[in-house]
Design an enzyme around this catalytic site. Structure first.
Site, PDB file in Angstrom:
ATOM      1  N   LYS A   1      39.741  73.493  50.591  1.00 53.33           N
ATOM      2  CA  LYS A   1      39.193  72.339  49.886  1.00 53.33           C
ATOM      3  C   LYS A   1      39.434  72.391  48.369  1.00 53.33           C
ATOM      4  CE  LYS A   1      37.075  69.393  51.155  1.00 53.33           C
ATOM      5  NZ  LYS A   1      35.619  69.334  51.357  1.00 53.33           N
TER       6      LYS A   1
ATOM      7  N   SER B   1      35.185  74.872  48.174  1.00 51.50           N
ATOM      8  CA  SER B   1      34.118  74.930  49.172  1.00 51.50           C
ATOM      9  C   SER B   1      33.803  76.389  49.478  1.00 51.50           C
ATOM     10  CB  SER B   1      34.564  74.218  50.451  1.00 51.50           C
ATOM     11  OG  SER B   1      33.718  74.551  51.533  1.00 51.50           O
TER      12      SER B   1
ATOM     13  N   HIS C   1      39.329  43.724  47.115  1.00 50.98           N
ATOM     14  CA  HIS C   1      38.587  44.038  48.343  1.00 50.98           C
ATOM     15  C   HIS C   1      39.031  45.405  48.918  1.00 50.98           C
ATOM     16  CE1 HIS C   1      37.245  39.811  48.419  1.00 50.98           C
ATOM     17  NE2 HIS C   1      38.502  39.530  48.121  1.00 50.98           N
TER      18      HIS C   1
END
Length: 477
Positions: free
Chosen positions: A282, A276, A155
């Site tokens: 990034k 980016s 989960h």
């Protein structure tokens, strides 16, 4: 005039030519079309349907056509509709009217089915080889991380600690099943439909088995109607490929998560990431994301093919021209993903300390506390309730199990002794799962050893196929 235009009184509309032509994509089948034609013409001569001299002329012409196509010197035209008619036109340009004898005893219906099977069996072997290479990359990471512990999740919540090597081996197992499916499907692909004609066979005394043997097929498709109308082998390939890309997508999702600042479990090599245009800090896992995204187009090709076939009466229908583009696209998409994934896996950095820190700051050893109490003769349901109370206490006190004193533990159960600290240590928790398939180090080493043997078998299978079929490729190139 079209090669089939004898009964027509006017040419087809230009828009019809443009709409129905398949040469824009089925030119990928050129080498396979010529392989099949070389075997077919040899059979025609053997069966004395055409003369040996004519067969030799056609063979030499086909070899010239193959070289021109390979060199990009052949003009392939929509007027000639498909790769079969284009090859025949190029052949007759080379050798004259005798080239028209090549089509004796066959139809484009059985010819295209043959070409697709030749193409697809090569494609299956290519994907199997790439899957084995990816398995090797995963094994390399597993061998290097036999002592690396990370949280196992259900989960997406931390559940129990596992070895990182064990996690990698789960994907080795997934890709092993993919290899098994592709190899199993090979036997259904590797049957020759040539000789089925348009749908009912041919009046010429051809030898279908001779052609099948020449092309290294395992046999022939027995029923002529089935031979030209069957595309189960395409659907099966698209289905198997969908499972491959699904497994790659699941691994991609883990890489995307693990490489984030929130996890910091791995760092992907710069060669497999992008930046980016606006944010200079990034480092984006674009390869993993795009593989995850491309699963949709592979699934779409499967659904498209099933939908095309679902209402077709038996034998060939023009709808079946839609069988190729999805097959080509799926092969190239999955091939590209696998080719990228192996080096991406091999070069990724595993941040062992971060993984271990995550295990030390959770309750993934709670099950072992319950098992400890069970081994002291407390019924599991009672043990489960006790551990639940211990965990609740820890949460309220902002502590973890190993932070508790022995007095704290005894406040919940007198069964707990000093040895509990050893029992709850991540290394002990992992190695306690000492059963076949468990995450104990020695069991993971067994998994690795078994996988290495199976990969060796896969590579031998690929090598045997390539050696067998290379003769065909050389003859038609």
């Amino acid at each position: 005039m079209k090669l089939w235009g004898g009964r027509f009184t006017k040419p087809t509309n230009e828009l019809v030519d443009e709409y129905t032509a398949s040469i824009g994509f089925d030119q990928k089948l050129a080498q396979y079309d010529i392989q099949g034609s070389l075997a077919h013409v040899e059979m025609l001569a053997k069966c004395e349907i055409i003369s040996q001299a004519d067969a030799e002329t056609i063979k030499q012409g086909l070899e010239k056509v193959a070289k021109k196509i390979e060199a990009g010197e052949a003009e392939l035209s929509e007027i000639n509709e498909d790769i079969h008619m284009n090859v025949e036109k190029l052949l007759t340009d080379e050798v004259g009217a005798v080239g028209g004898k090549l089509h004796t005893g066959r139809s484009r219906n059985d010819q295209v089915a043959l070409d697709m099977r030749l193409y697809l069996r090569d494609s299956l072997v290519t994907l199997v080889d790439l899957l084995a290479a990816l398995q090797q990359a995963l094994l390399k990471q597993a061998n290097a991380n036999l002592d690396t512990i990370l949280p196992g999740y259900t989960h997406l919540q931390r559940a129990q600690p596992v070895l990182f090597a064990h996690h990698m081996m789960a994907y080795v197992s997934m890709f092993e099943r993919d290899i098994e499916r592709l190899r199993d499907s090979f036997k259904r692909v590797n049957r020759s439909p040539l000789g089925a004609g348009a749908l009912a066979g041919t009046t010429f005394p051809i030898d279908r088995h001779y052609v099948a043997d020449k092309l290294h097929f395992d046999g022939v498709v027995e029923n002529s109607l089935d031979a030209v109308s069957d595309r189960d082998f395409v659907v099966e390939f698209l289905s198997n490929a969908s499972l491959v890309i699904m497994h790659l997508s699941r691994l991609s999702e883990e890489f995307v998560q693990w490489s984030s600042a929130e996890f910091k479990f791995i760092e992907l090599d710069d060669a497999f990431c992008t930046g980016s245009s606006m944010m200079p800090q990034k480092k984006n896992p674009d390869v993993a994301e795009l593989v995850r995204g491309k699963s949709g187009r592979v699934y779409g090709n499967l659904i498209g093919m099933l939908t095309t076939l679902k209402g077709l009466p038996i034998a060939y229908n023009k709808d079946m021209q839609e069988d190729k583009e999805g097959m080509f696209d799926t092969f190239e998409t999955v091939k590209g993903a696998l080719a990228l994934f192996a080096p991406m896996v091999e070069t990724m950095e595993v941040k062992k300390d971060n993984m271990y820190a995550a295990v030390a700051e959770d309750f993934s050893n709670a099950t072992d506390l319950a098992d400890y109490l069970v081994n002291k003769d407390l019924p599991f349901r009672e043990a489960h309730a006790v551990v639940g109370q211990v965990v609740l206490h820890c949460i309220q006190e902002n502590k973890y199990l190993l932070d508790l004193s022995l007095a704290d533990f005894k406040g919940f159960s007198d069964y707990i002794e000093e040895d509990i600290y050893h029992v709850l240590a991540p290394e002990t928790v992992v190695n306690a799962r000492d059963i076949v398939g468990g995450t104990a180090k020695n069991r993971v080493e067994d998994q690795i050893s078994n996988a290495e043997q199976r990969i060796s078998d896969t590579q031998s299978w690929v090598k045997t196929y390539e050696e067998k079929v290379n003769v065909l490729k050389k003859a038609s190139s």
